[in-house]
Motif scaffolding. Structure first.
Motif, PDB file in Angstrom:
ATOM      1  N   GLU A 285      17.676   6.991   1.962  1.00  0.00           N
ATOM      2  CA  GLU A 285      18.528   6.864   3.135  1.00  0.00           C
ATOM      3  C   GLU A 285      18.318   7.966   4.167  1.00  0.00           C
ATOM      4  N   LEU A 286      17.058   8.355   4.371  1.00  0.00           N
ATOM      5  CA  LEU A 286      16.727   9.329   5.401  1.00  0.00           C
ATOM      6  C   LEU A 286      16.656   8.623   6.751  1.00  0.00           C
ATOM      7  N   THR A 287      16.918   9.366   7.814  1.00  0.00           N
ATOM      8  CA  THR A 287      16.771   8.809   9.157  1.00  0.00           C
ATOM      9  C   THR A 287      15.292   8.782   9.519  1.00  0.00           C
ATOM     10  N   ILE A 288      14.986   8.053  10.589  1.00  0.00           N
ATOM     11  CA  ILE A 288      13.596   7.997  11.063  1.00  0.00           C
ATOM     12  C   ILE A 288      13.115   9.407  11.402  1.00  0.00           C
ATOM     13  N   ALA A 289      13.974  10.194  12.056  1.00  0.00           N
ATOM     14  CA  ALA A 289      13.603  11.568  12.425  1.00  0.00           C
ATOM     15  C   ALA A 289      13.318  12.414  11.191  1.00  0.00           C
TER      16      ALA A 289
ATOM     17  N   ALA B 137       5.425   6.244  14.971  1.00  0.00           N
ATOM     18  CA  ALA B 137       4.518   5.812  13.902  1.00  0.00           C
ATOM     19  C   ALA B 137       5.309   5.444  12.648  1.00  0.00           C
ATOM     20  N   VAL B 138       6.351   6.214  12.370  1.00  0.00           N
ATOM     21  CA  VAL B 138       7.193   5.932  11.198  1.00  0.00           C
ATOM     22  C   VAL B 138       7.917   4.601  11.389  1.00  0.00           C
ATOM     23  N   LYS B 139       8.464   4.376  12.589  1.00  0.00           N
ATOM     24  CA  LYS B 139       9.165   3.114  12.869  1.00  0.00           C
ATOM     25  C   LYS B 139       8.215   1.927  12.716  1.00  0.00           C
ATOM     26  N   SER B 140       7.024   2.074  13.249  1.00  0.00           N
ATOM     27  CA  SER B 140       6.038   1.000  13.174  1.00  0.00           C
ATOM     28  C   SER B 140       5.665   0.706  11.725  1.00  0.00           C
TER      29      SER B 140
ATOM     30  N   PRO C 267       0.854  -1.197   0.000  1.00  0.00           N
ATOM     31  CA  PRO C 267       0.000   0.000   0.000  1.00  0.00           C
ATOM     32  C   PRO C 267       0.891   1.248   0.000  1.00  0.00           C
ATOM     33  N   ALA C 268       0.388   2.340  -0.527  1.00  0.00           N
ATOM     34  CA  ALA C 268       1.178   3.555  -0.736  1.00  0.00           C
ATOM     35  C   ALA C 268       1.852   4.058   0.535  1.00  0.00           C
ATOM     36  N   HIS C 269       1.158   4.029   1.677  1.00  0.00           N
ATOM     37  CA  HIS C 269       1.753   4.564   2.903  1.00  0.00           C
ATOM     38  C   HIS C 269       2.919   3.718   3.402  1.00  0.00           C
ATOM     39  N   TYR C 270       2.940   2.415   3.101  1.00  0.00           N
ATOM     40  CA  TYR C 270       4.080   1.580   3.443  1.00  0.00           C
ATOM     41  C   TYR C 270       5.223   1.791   2.453  1.00  0.00           C
TER      42      TYR C 270
ATOM     43  N   ARG D 225       8.442  -3.670   5.911  1.00  0.00           N
ATOM     44  CA  ARG D 225       9.513  -4.652   5.686  1.00  0.00           C
ATOM     45  C   ARG D 225       9.014  -6.071   5.906  1.00  0.00           C
ATOM     46  N   GLU D 226       8.139  -6.252   6.878  1.00  0.00           N
ATOM     47  CA  GLU D 226       7.545  -7.574   7.103  1.00  0.00           C
ATOM     48  C   GLU D 226       6.721  -8.009   5.899  1.00  0.00           C
ATOM     49  N   LEU D 227       5.974  -7.091   5.319  1.00  0.00           N
ATOM     50  CA  LEU D 227       5.173  -7.422   4.133  1.00  0.00           C
ATOM     51  C   LEU D 227       6.063  -7.785   2.954  1.00  0.00           C
ATOM     52  N   VAL D 228       7.163  -7.060   2.789  1.00  0.00           N
ATOM     53  CA  VAL D 228       8.104  -7.373   1.708  1.00  0.00           C
ATOM     54  C   VAL D 228       8.710  -8.755   1.942  1.00  0.00           C
ATOM     55  N   ARG D 229       9.109  -9.018   3.172  1.00  0.00           N
ATOM     56  CA  ARG D 229       9.689 -10.334   3.517  1.00  0.00           C
ATOM     57  C   ARG D 229       8.667 -11.434   3.256  1.00  0.00           C
ATOM     58  N   GLU D 230       7.431 -11.220   3.712  1.00  0.00           N
ATOM     59  CA  GLU D 230       6.360 -12.189   3.515  1.00  0.00           C
ATOM     60  C   GLU D 230       6.146 -12.456   2.026  1.00  0.00           C
ATOM     61  N   TYR D 231       6.165 -11.387   1.229  1.00  0.00           N
ATOM     62  CA  TYR D 231       5.968 -11.529  -0.213  1.00  0.00           C
ATOM     63  C   TYR D 231       7.121 -12.336  -0.819  1.00  0.00           C
ATOM     64  N   LEU D 232       8.366 -11.956  -0.465  1.00  0.00           N
ATOM     65  CA  LEU D 232       9.530 -12.622  -1.033  1.00  0.00           C
ATOM     66  C   LEU D 232       9.593 -14.095  -0.649  1.00  0.00           C
ATOM     67  N   LEU D 233       9.285 -14.387   0.581  1.00  0.00           N
ATOM     68  CA  LEU D 233       9.321 -15.798   1.014  1.00  0.00           C
ATOM     69  C   LEU D 233       8.146 -16.565   0.451  1.00  0.00           C
ATOM     70  N   GLY D 234       7.012 -15.908   0.290  1.00  0.00           N
ATOM     71  CA  GLY D 234       5.843 -16.557  -0.294  1.00  0.00           C
ATOM     72  C   GLY D 234       6.036 -16.864  -1.760  1.00  0.00           C
TER      73      GLY D 234
END
Length: 180
Positions: free
Chosen positions: A139-143, A155-158, A125-128, A164-173
């Motif tokens: 290569e921007l910092t979280i701040a 909120a940004v960290k979350s 999704p666009a926000h992710y 990244r979990e969705l990307v990992r899930e997609y790649l492993l799937g």
């Protein structure tokens, strides 16, 4: 706009009679809304399945709908239920250890991995996608990301973690062996 609502309501009424052509037109008409709604309520990898299952439910049960005006809210409830069902099934599987996940990634060629990564990013999704691009490509910092998006760093960290979990899930799937 009133004509299109009236036309849609008439199509629903005809579909309720069991007319296969009307049901097919109704499913085609609501597919875009179904997909948009599923993107908001499902894991990125579950959107297609949720939409397909939801439209199947609609085609089977449209005859039991009491009022044509209730169709949209009913459709969204069906999609939301399918998303929850798919989400629950996601957590029934044993999680892959990091060693197994790494081995699956190493089995791919660089070209195949790049293509799979591009597809994984496109599925977000666009926000992710936005936070992944800002963090991993710009290569921007979280701040810095938090400031740019006018959001709290937590909120940004979350969001970045979930992306990244969705990307990992997609790649492993994409490389998961078929289960018989």
């Amino acid at each position: 706009m009133a004509d299109s609502v009236a036309d849609r309501d008439q199509l629903i009424l005809v579909a309720q009679t069991g007319d296969p052509a009307a049901i097919a037109r109704l499913l085609a008409l609501c597919q875009t809304d179904a997909r948009r709604y599923a993107h908001k309520h499902c894991h990125a990898s579950d959107v297609d399945d949720a939409v397909q299952e939801s439209l199947l439910v609609v085609s089977r049960k449209v005859q039991s709908l009491r009022a044509a005006a209730a169709f949209s809210s009913w459709l969204f409830a069906v999609i939301q239920r399918e998303c929850r069902k798919l989400s629950r099934s996601l957590f029934r599987h044993e999680p892959l250890t990091d060693d197994i996940a790494e081995a699956q990634m190493l089995d791919r060629t660089d070209g195949a991995l790049r293509i799979d990564l591009a597809h994984a990013l496109e599925s977000l999704p666009a926000h992710y996608l936005q936070v992944v691009l800002l963090r991993d490509f710009e290569e921007l910092t979280i701040a810095e990301i938090a400031q740019r998006l006018s959001e709290p760093p937590g909120a940004v960290k979350s969001r970045l973690h979930r992306a990244r979990e969705l990307v990992r899930e997609y790649l492993l799937g994409a490389d998961a062996p078929a289960k018989s």
